[in-house]
Design a protein around this motif. Structure first.
Motif, short mmCIF file in Angstrom:
data_model
loop_
_atom_site.label_atom_id
_atom_site.label_comp_id
_atom_site.label_asym_id
_atom_site.label_seq_id
_atom_site.Cartn_x
_atom_site.Cartn_y
_atom_site.Cartn_z
N MET A 164 0.96 -1.24 -0.29
CA MET A 164 -0.34 0.06 -0.17
C MET A 164 0.94 1.33 0.20
SD MET A 164 -3.06 -0.91 2.54
CE MET A 164 -3.95 0.62 2.40
N ASP A 165 1.75 1.14 1.06
CA ASP A 165 2.81 2.46 0.74
C ASP A 165 3.41 2.75 -0.58
OD1 ASP A 165 2.07 2.85 3.41
OD2 ASP A 165 4.01 1.85 4.16
N GLY A 166 3.87 1.54 -1.16
CA GLY A 166 4.67 1.47 -2.34
C GLY A 166 3.82 2.45 -3.51
N SER A 167 2.48 2.08 -3.52
CA SER A 167 1.58 2.63 -4.45
C SER A 167 1.40 4.19 -4.26
CB SER A 167 0.35 1.71 -4.46
OG SER A 167 -0.60 2.08 -3.30
N ALA A 168 1.43 4.69 -3.09
CA ALA A 168 1.27 5.92 -2.69
C ALA A 168 2.66 6.71 -2.35
CB ALA A 168 0.47 5.82 -1.42
N ASN A 169 3.61 6.20 -2.64
CA ASN A 169 4.90 6.74 -2.19
C ASN A 169 5.79 7.19 -3.73
OD1 ASN A 169 7.72 7.20 -1.70
ND2 ASN A 169 7.38 6.43 0.02
N ASP A 170 5.76 8.41 -3.89
CA ASP A 170 6.26 8.88 -5.09
C ASP A 170 7.88 8.56 -5.49
OD1 ASP A 170 6.04 10.71 -7.73
OD2 ASP A 170 7.55 11.78 -6.77
N GLN A 171 8.34 8.61 -4.31
CA GLN A 171 9.74 8.16 -4.27
C GLN A 171 10.20 6.46 -4.61
OE1 GLN A 171 12.19 8.48 -0.78
NE2 GLN A 171 14.13 8.23 -1.59
N VAL A 172 9.11 5.73 -4.22
CA VAL A 172 9.44 4.28 -4.50
C VAL A 172 8.82 4.23 -6.16
CG1 VAL A 172 7.87 1.97 -4.22
CG2 VAL A 172 8.74 3.64 -2.12
N ILE A 173 7.92 4.96 -6.40
CA ILE A 173 7.11 4.74 -7.84
C ILE A 173 8.26 5.27 -8.79
CG2 ILE A 173 5.48 5.69 -9.55
CD1 ILE A 173 4.34 3.61 -7.53
N THR A 174 9.09 6.11 -8.38
CA THR A 174 9.95 6.94 -9.44
C THR A 174 11.05 5.64 -9.58
OG1 THR A 174 9.66 9.28 -8.72
CG2 THR A 174 11.91 8.41 -9.67
N LYS A 175 11.56 5.07 -8.44
CA LYS A 175 12.86 4.04 -8.40
C LYS A 175 12.15 2.84 -9.21
CE LYS A 175 15.02 4.97 -4.14
NZ LYS A 175 15.08 4.38 -2.71
N LEU A 176 10.76 2.45 -9.16
CA LEU A 176 10.59 1.39 -10.01
C LEU A 176 10.28 1.67 -11.49
CD1 LEU A 176 7.39 -0.03 -7.48
CD2 LEU A 176 9.82 -1.08 -8.06
N SER A 177 9.79 2.87 -11.75
CA SER A 177 9.57 3.47 -12.99
C SER A 177 11.01 3.42 -13.78
CB SER A 177 9.00 4.73 -13.16
OG SER A 177 7.62 4.66 -12.48
N THR A 178 12.06 3.97 -13.12
CA THR A 178 13.35 3.94 -13.71
C THR A 178 13.93 2.58 -13.94
OG1 THR A 178 13.90 5.94 -12.39
CG2 THR A 178 15.65 4.78 -13.17
N ARG A 179 13.60 1.62 -13.05
CA ARG A 179 14.11 0.20 -13.30
C ARG A 179 13.52 -0.22 -14.30
NH1 ARG A 179 16.45 -3.16 -14.56
NH2 ARG A 179 17.30 -4.91 -13.48
N VAL A 180 12.12 -0.19 -14.44
CA VAL A 180 11.58 -0.96 -15.74
C VAL A 180 11.82 -0.26 -16.82
CG1 VAL A 180 8.95 -0.99 -16.68
CG2 VAL A 180 9.40 -1.28 -14.24
N HIS A 181 11.95 1.08 -16.84
CA HIS A 181 12.40 1.87 -17.99
C HIS A 181 13.92 1.31 -18.59
CE1 HIS A 181 13.74 5.29 -20.47
NE2 HIS A 181 12.55 5.44 -20.92
N GLU A 182 14.46 0.77 -17.78
CA GLU A 182 15.93 0.58 -18.14
C GLU A 182 15.69 -0.87 -19.10
OE1 GLU A 182 18.17 -0.11 -14.52
OE2 GLU A 182 18.49 2.20 -14.10
N LEU A 183 15.08 -1.73 -18.69
CA LEU A 183 14.75 -3.03 -19.43
C LEU A 183 13.80 -2.67 -20.47
CD1 LEU A 183 15.37 -5.88 -19.39
CD2 LEU A 183 13.68 -6.37 -17.88
N PHE A 184 12.67 -1.92 -20.26
CA PHE A 184 11.58 -1.86 -21.50
C PHE A 184 11.50 -0.18 -21.53
CE2 PHE A 184 10.38 -5.62 -19.04
CZ PHE A 184 10.58 -6.55 -20.05
N PRO A 185 12.42 0.20 -22.35
CA PRO A 185 12.10 1.71 -22.74
C PRO A 185 11.14 2.05 -23.72
CG PRO A 185 13.86 0.66 -24.11
CD PRO A 185 13.50 -0.10 -23.20
N LEU A 186 9.83 1.83 -23.02
CA LEU A 186 8.58 2.08 -23.78
C LEU A 186 8.21 3.49 -23.90
CD1 LEU A 186 6.77 -0.72 -21.98
CD2 LEU A 186 6.95 -0.80 -24.69
N ARG A 187 8.91 4.35 -23.28
CA ARG A 187 8.54 5.81 -23.38
C ARG A 187 9.90 6.36 -23.41
NH1 ARG A 187 4.38 3.85 -24.28
NH2 ARG A 187 2.26 4.50 -23.73
#
Length: 281
Positions: A164-187
């Motif tokens: 629940m905290d992860g879905s509402a924490n901008d810092q966590v979302i930023t880290k996850l998005s960065t990591r996903v983008h490294e493998l799948f640069p869809l944007r």
């Protein structure tokens, strides 16, 4: 863990649906082709199958048309074939229900240029996903990193509160998005994947409007084998391996038989003769 959950609830069901079309259709043309053609990239085959009007782009309407056709295919099974036939029909209906709900999200994710259609190059990202599942492809490492980022107290267990905290924490979302983008640069940059990452985490709660402790705890049960209210790395690894194996098996079927069916452009599904119901692939 949440990213893999999203993959298993969208990409994998969509592949299962396409595989159902192929398996149901391939027997009609088996005599014309004794052996399947050489394997093509998964994304290319999906493009051939889904581009019904052959205008070099796939629309969400074309995807939905295939899903509606599948519903028509499995409806006649009801009331016939005994319990096993009904069980199979119900299983596919549940699958199709999941595919229909996930299709718009997956479509928008793959629609890199936001032109409301998928090109061959955009569907090539599905091929990249397939390759990422192989040893050294990066998906396993991504999964470990996602788990670690969500695991705030580093106890190697994910709790309801951490998700629940992860879905509402901008810092966590930023880290996850960065990591996903490294493998799948869809944007063009990782910030554009934040909404997808957030919805992926929230999908654990069933994708409803309300994300609370009760809905998250209920959503976690599908992978919480020991019922302790937490998700361990071992449990994640188990279901990752199961989903990955199923993905590879289905991908193989699609790549072997898909081009053949796409070349025919459709098939007559009416056993009573005449034009009847034509399945256009």
């Amino acid at each position: 863990m949440s990213i893999t959950r999203c993959a298993s609830s969208s990409i994998l069901p969509l592949l299962l649906a396409v595989a159902a079309i192929i398996i149901s259709s391939s027997s009609v043309h088996s005599q014309q082709f004794q052996q399947p053609p050489p394997s093509q990239p998964l994304g290319d085959v999906l493009f051939q199958l889904l581009d019904k009007d052959k205008n070099q782009k796939v629309t969400l309407d074309e995807v939905n048309a295939q899903l509606n056709m599948l519903e028509m295919m499995f409806n006649p099974v009801e009331g016939g074939g005994g319990d096993s036939g009904n069980d199979e029909a119900n299983e596919y209906k549940q699958l199709l229900s999941g595919v229909k709900s996930a299709a718009p999200t997956l479509f928008n994710l793959l629609d890199v240029n936001n032109n409301q259609s998928l090109s061959k190059s955009e569907l090539a990202h599905v091929t990249k996903f397939e390759k990422a599942l192989k040893k050294g492809g990066g998906m396993r490492e991504l999964l470990r990193d996602v788990f670690s980022i969500l695991d705030e107290n580093a106890d190697e267990l994910l709790s309801v509160e951490e998700i629940m905290d992860g879905s509402a924490n901008d810092q966590v979302i930023t880290k996850l998005s960065t990591r996903v983008h490294e493998l799948f640069p869809l944007r063009s940059d990782s910030d554009e994947l934040k909404d997808f990452v957030t919805s992926s985490i929230e999908s654990i709660a069933g994708g409803g409007a309300v994300v609370d402790k009760e809905s998250v705890a209920k959503g976690m049960k599908w992978v919480d084998d020991d019922g302790d209210g937490h998700i361990s790395k071992k449990e994640v690894a188990k279901y990752y391996n199961l989903a990955g194996k199923k993905f590879v098996e289905i991908s193989k079927t699609i790549k072997q038989l898909g081009p053949m069916l796409a070349m025919f452009g459709g098939m007559d599904m009416n056993g009573g003769g005449g034009d009847g119901f034509k399945m256009d692939l």
